[in-house]
Design an enzyme around this catalytic site. Structure first.
Site, PDB file in Angstrom:
ATOM      1  N   ASP A  46       0.109  -5.311  -6.018  1.00 27.45           N
ATOM      2  CA  ASP A  46      -1.066  -4.846  -5.274  1.00 27.45           C
ATOM      3  C   ASP A  46      -2.246  -5.017  -6.225  1.00 27.45           C
ATOM      4  O   ASP A  46      -2.462  -4.184  -7.109  1.00 27.45           O
ATOM      5  CB  ASP A  46      -0.874  -3.373  -4.882  1.00 27.45           C
ATOM      6  CG  ASP A  46      -2.031  -2.853  -4.044  1.00 27.45           C
ATOM      7  OD1 ASP A  46      -2.760  -3.659  -3.445  1.00 27.45           O
ATOM      8  OD2 ASP A  46      -2.215  -1.620  -4.008  1.00 27.45           O
TER       9      ASP A  46
ATOM     10  N   GLU B 121      -0.507  -8.992  -2.370  1.00 29.32           N
ATOM     11  CA  GLU B 121      -1.267  -8.593  -1.180  1.00 29.32           C
ATOM     12  C   GLU B 121      -2.415  -9.569  -0.970  1.00 29.32           C
ATOM     13  O   GLU B 121      -3.145  -9.907  -1.904  1.00 29.32           O
ATOM     14  CB  GLU B 121      -1.803  -7.168  -1.325  1.00 29.32           C
ATOM     15  CG  GLU B 121      -2.446  -6.699  -0.031  1.00 29.32           C
ATOM     16  CD  GLU B 121      -2.773  -5.211  -0.047  1.00 29.32           C
ATOM     17  OE1 GLU B 121      -1.845  -4.400  -0.151  1.00 29.32           O
ATOM     18  OE2 GLU B 121      -3.968  -4.876   0.034  1.00 29.32           O
TER      19      GLU B 121
ATOM     20  N   ASP C 296      -1.046   2.843  -5.253  1.00 29.87           N
ATOM     21  CA  ASP C 296      -0.946   1.430  -5.610  1.00 29.87           C
ATOM     22  C   ASP C 296       0.480   1.051  -6.005  1.00 29.87           C
ATOM     23  O   ASP C 296       0.930  -0.065  -5.749  1.00 29.87           O
ATOM     24  CB  ASP C 296      -1.895   1.103  -6.775  1.00 29.87           C
ATOM     25  CG  ASP C 296      -3.277   1.659  -6.518  1.00 29.87           C
ATOM     26  OD1 ASP C 296      -4.152   0.902  -6.089  1.00 29.87           O
ATOM     27  OD2 ASP C 296      -3.471   2.873  -6.722  1.00 29.87           O
TER      28      ASP C 296
END
Lengths: 178, 178
Positions: free
Chosen positions: B7, B68, B141
């Protein structure tokens, strides 16, 4: 001062190395454009770009790397790739301990042509003249990278002198209240 | 299949390594968050992030890196740093010959919770349950990185089987007109 200017991009990434100081003639050391194929995935395009910039850094040993500042509001379709390419350029510089400075496109245009809204042809023309080249660097990305390096030598030079003056003033003992 | 989920971010970058295949229980191998100081220049933040991700790749040897997908229309103030951080993650994977796959936040949420509009608490809850953890991974996260890895195992698994089936069908000699 030797500056490596980088106009970041995945499709075309312009690079230009210029030697010079404020008030003295400039010398072009290197100019080039790196292309990565659009049918390759982004990860591998970034990796190829990293290798190309790494080679330039090792070969030309710039004192500073000047990268064009990317804005998110422009060209939404390509801005991610451009941002990632600029990140790779910054990363390679940091890995070698070379300071990175960002300049906006209008700062670069204003430095080189006197107008922040100059078009690509005007930038190319002034770069060709300032570097006393026999022909114009092509494509525009190559000229932009040289313009970035010139911009940094001129703007960075003034900024560096200011920073030195401030540092010297701070180092002077003062008698004022603590 | 071992997947490293990332992420991306400069302030906080979540990483999570998960082992698993479709239809079998998943195993968490590693979870973490890398932070880089906001007062450091972007180039050096990217370099620190590169070193951290490089260490994870060398230590855990993932088969796939799932990152992501960053969209330019969201969070204009931080999107550049996020895009650059994702570029660094992709670059490190490509350097080691590891395939990179991108998944959107809604794909990740839908995979893990069944809803593309699930909130962070729901994602964290499902990640904790799916990986049979005794406590929830923190911060968000870290949970998001694990969710990315799980998403890839499930979606990538189905996609890989489809790709294999298509490849097998193409390899079969046909009698149709040329």
């Amino acid at each position: 001062m030797r500056v490596l200017g980088i106009d970041p991009g995945l499709t075309r990434c312009g690079v230009g190395v210029v030697d010079g100081t404020v008030g003295r003639p400039l010398t072009m050391v290197h100019v080039g454009v790196y292309r990565t194929p659009a049918d390759l995935d982004t990860a591998r395009r970034l990796h190829r770009l990293e290798q190309a910039i790494e080679e330039d850094v090792l070969l030309h040993r710039p004192d500073v790397v000047a990268v064009e500042r990317v804005f998110s509001q422009h060209n939404v379709s390509t801005v991610m790739g451009t941002a990632q390419a600029s990140g790779v350029a910054m990363l390679v510089a940091a890995r070698h301990g070379i300071p990175v400075h960002l300049h906006t496109p209008s700062e670069v245009k204003a430095s080189v042509t006197g107008s922040g809204r100059a078009d690509k042809a005007q930038v190319t023309q002034m770069v060709t003249r300032l570097l006393r080249l026999t022909e114009a660097p092509k494509p525009a990305d190559a000229a932009d990278a040289l313009a970035l390096a010139i911009c940094h030598i001129w703007r960075g030079g003034a900024k560096n002198r200011l920073e030195l003056a401030v540092a010297a003033a701070r180092a002077t003992p003062t008698r004022g209240p603590r």
